[in-house]
Design an enzyme around this catalytic site. Structure first.
Site, short mmCIF file in Angstrom:
data_model
loop_
_atom_site.label_atom_id
_atom_site.label_comp_id
_atom_site.label_asym_id
_atom_site.label_seq_id
_atom_site.Cartn_x
_atom_site.Cartn_y
_atom_site.Cartn_z
N LYS A 111 -16.09 -64.64 16.17
CA LYS A 111 -17.35 -64.20 16.80
C LYS A 111 -18.29 -65.39 16.99
CE LYS A 111 -17.05 -59.51 16.22
NZ LYS A 111 -17.20 -58.45 17.15
N LYS A 193 -5.19 -58.80 20.71
CA LYS A 193 -4.97 -57.51 20.04
C LYS A 193 -5.51 -56.36 20.90
CE LYS A 193 -7.76 -55.76 16.89
NZ LYS A 193 -8.48 -55.25 15.72
N LYS A 196 -10.67 -51.74 20.69
CA LYS A 196 -11.68 -50.79 21.20
C LYS A 196 -12.70 -51.49 22.07
CE LYS A 196 -12.28 -49.52 16.83
NZ LYS A 196 -12.27 -48.73 15.63
P1 ATP Z 1 -11.66 -53.54 17.17
O1 ATP Z 1 -10.66 -52.77 17.96
O2 ATP Z 1 -13.05 -53.41 17.69
O3 ATP Z 1 -11.21 -54.95 16.97
P2 ATP Z 1 -10.53 -52.38 14.89
O4 ATP Z 1 -9.85 -51.32 15.66
O5 ATP Z 1 -9.69 -53.50 14.35
O6 ATP Z 1 -11.75 -52.89 15.71
P3 ATP Z 1 -10.89 -50.42 12.89
O7 ATP Z 1 -11.03 -49.29 13.78
O8 ATP Z 1 -11.70 -50.34 11.66
O9 ATP Z 1 -11.26 -51.76 13.62
O10 ATP Z 1 -9.37 -50.61 12.51
C1 ATP Z 1 -8.77 -49.59 11.78
C2 ATP Z 1 -7.37 -49.97 11.41
O11 ATP Z 1 -6.58 -50.07 12.60
C3 ATP Z 1 -7.26 -51.29 10.67
O12 ATP Z 1 -6.33 -51.15 9.62
C4 ATP Z 1 -6.74 -52.22 11.73
O13 ATP Z 1 -5.99 -53.27 11.16
C5 ATP Z 1 -5.86 -51.29 12.57
N1 ATP Z 1 -5.74 -51.78 13.95
C6 ATP Z 1 -6.73 -51.97 14.84
N2 ATP Z 1 -6.25 -52.43 16.02
C7 ATP Z 1 -4.91 -52.55 15.86
C8 ATP Z 1 -3.85 -52.99 16.70
N3 ATP Z 1 -4.08 -53.41 17.94
N4 ATP Z 1 -2.59 -52.96 16.21
C9 ATP Z 1 -2.34 -52.54 14.95
N5 ATP Z 1 -3.30 -52.13 14.09
C10 ATP Z 1 -4.56 -52.13 14.52
#
Ligand code: ATP
Ligand code: LTN
Length: 329
Positions: A111, A193, A196
């Site tokens: 960030k 990745k 969201k």
């Molecule tokens: P952002 O998407 O904004 O980066 P995030 O989705 O990582 O946020 P959380 O919603 O708290 O944040 O993530 C919840 C869980 O989902 C965590 O264990 C994270 O590691 C997993 N996760 C998130 N995105 C992925 C992905 N693309 N592939 C696999 N696991 C994921």
């Protein structure tokens, strides 16, 4: 029975990445482990969220947890702010974390590297709150996607240091990262990745996406010009990602899928992946619509908060005693 804890921060709609990397595993584990799953609403506000939208996302997330198969009879599901001990232990953890450790966290470094303006102190100390989330419950395992491994490792360091300083207080938890599906990549840019916060919206499938929209995103997923269906993550990351998505959702091995589609065009494989994803989304969405307008959510959350508070308050009291925060009369 070993205990497991994990959280999701619903700053937006939950994604297929969240489902494959985290949620779906929670559902599998709830039969074998004592499972605690919470909505990390305090973590959401490290960056500004429009209040009405945030509140809606929290409700949606709970309904989606249930729709994905979390069973409140097997798992304790709760909202972070319903257990006040998180914020207090989070502060205590911040007092036991070094600036150097926080400076090394890749999520924060990413960030700052992007030169984003108005980054908050909350974002910086977020790993301390996450450590508190985990240590309050004496969790043995923390099932997370790959991106969260570093935070769980920091939690272990903080716990060990605290135990050395004040005597054995915390169980030192282990991250649990699935072999397949721990990092689902963006469909429009497989070097990133699936997230969201995807600005274009094309690379990310949301669990509540209209099925036609989800299908279209998969059919237009970025692949490569090699033209051969095989597993080559480095040179064909988009294709690899699609096969990994299908493999996670079907429990077929990635090689098995490659064997079926070898020698055929990417279009056929994409259609298969879209079929698999849409079938899964449809199941989840049907259940979500059954749940969202019932009083079930309130009941489940208040029951979950009661159970979580019992454990969390005990841990916090123990910590306060160990540190010397209590007055002895
Ligand atoms: P952002 O998407 O904004 O980066 P995030 O989705 O990582 O946020 P959380 O919603 O708290 O944040 O993530 C919840 C869980 O989902 C965590 O264990 C994270 O590691 C997993 N996760 C998130 N995105 C992925 C992905 N693309 N592939 C696999 N696991 C994921
Ligand atoms: N930091 C995580 C969400 C999260 C979490 C936790 C996960 C907050 N507290 C405790 C596991 C255990 C994320 O951003 N995905």
């Amino acid at each position: 029975m070993k205990r497991m804890l994990s959280g999701i921060k619903p700053t937006g709609q939950l994604t297929l990445g969240n489902y494959i990397g985290a949620l779906r595993n929670f559902v599998k584990y709830q039969d074998e482990y004592e499972m605690y799953v919470f909505i990390a609403n305090l973590h959401c506000i490290t960056e500004y969220q429009e209040p009405l939208q945030l509140s809606k996302n929290l409700t949606d997330a709970i309904a989606l947890y249930l729709a994905c198969g979390l069973d409140p009879k097997k798992s304790t599901i709760f909202l972070q702010t319903d257990v006040k001990a998180h914020a207090e232990l989070g502060y205590i953890m911040a007092c036991n974390t070094y600036l150097g450790e926080l400076n090394r966290m890749t999520q924060f470094k990413d960030k700052t590297a992007k030169n984003e303006k108005n980054l908050t102190a909350g974002l910086y100390t977020y790993p301390c709150l996450m450590a508190a989330d985990i240590l309050l419950y004496n969790a043995d395992y923390v099932p997370v996607g790959d991106d969260q491994k570093q935070h769980v490792e920091l939690t272990r360091d903080i716990a060990q240091r605290f135990n050395n300083k004040y005597g054995k207080t915390f169980k030192v938890p282990e991250p649990l990262i699935a072999k397949v599906g721990a990092r689902i990549m963006s469909l429009s840019d497989p070097s990133k990745k699936m997230s969201k916060s995807d600005e274009t919206n094309k690379g990310c499938i949301y669990l509540l996406d209209d099925l036609k929209v989800a299908r279209k995103k998969i059919m237009s997923a970025v692949t490569d010009s090699v033209g051969i269906i095989q597993l080559d993550k480095e040179n064909q990351p988009g294709l690899y990602n699609l096969i990994e998505i299908a493999s996670s959702l079907t429990d077929r091995s990635m090689n098995d899928i490659v064997d079926e589609f070898a020698g055929q065009g990417y279009g056929k494989l994409k259609t298969y992946v879209a079929d698999v994803v849409c079938a899964e989304l449809e199941k989840i969405q049907n259940k979500y619509h059954d749940i969202i307008n019932t009083h079930l959510l309130d009941e489940i959350m208040s029951e979950g908060a009661k159970k979580a508070n019992l454990i969390a308050e005990q841990t916090l009291k123990n910590v306060e005693n160990k540190i010397g925060l209590k007055i002895k009369y």
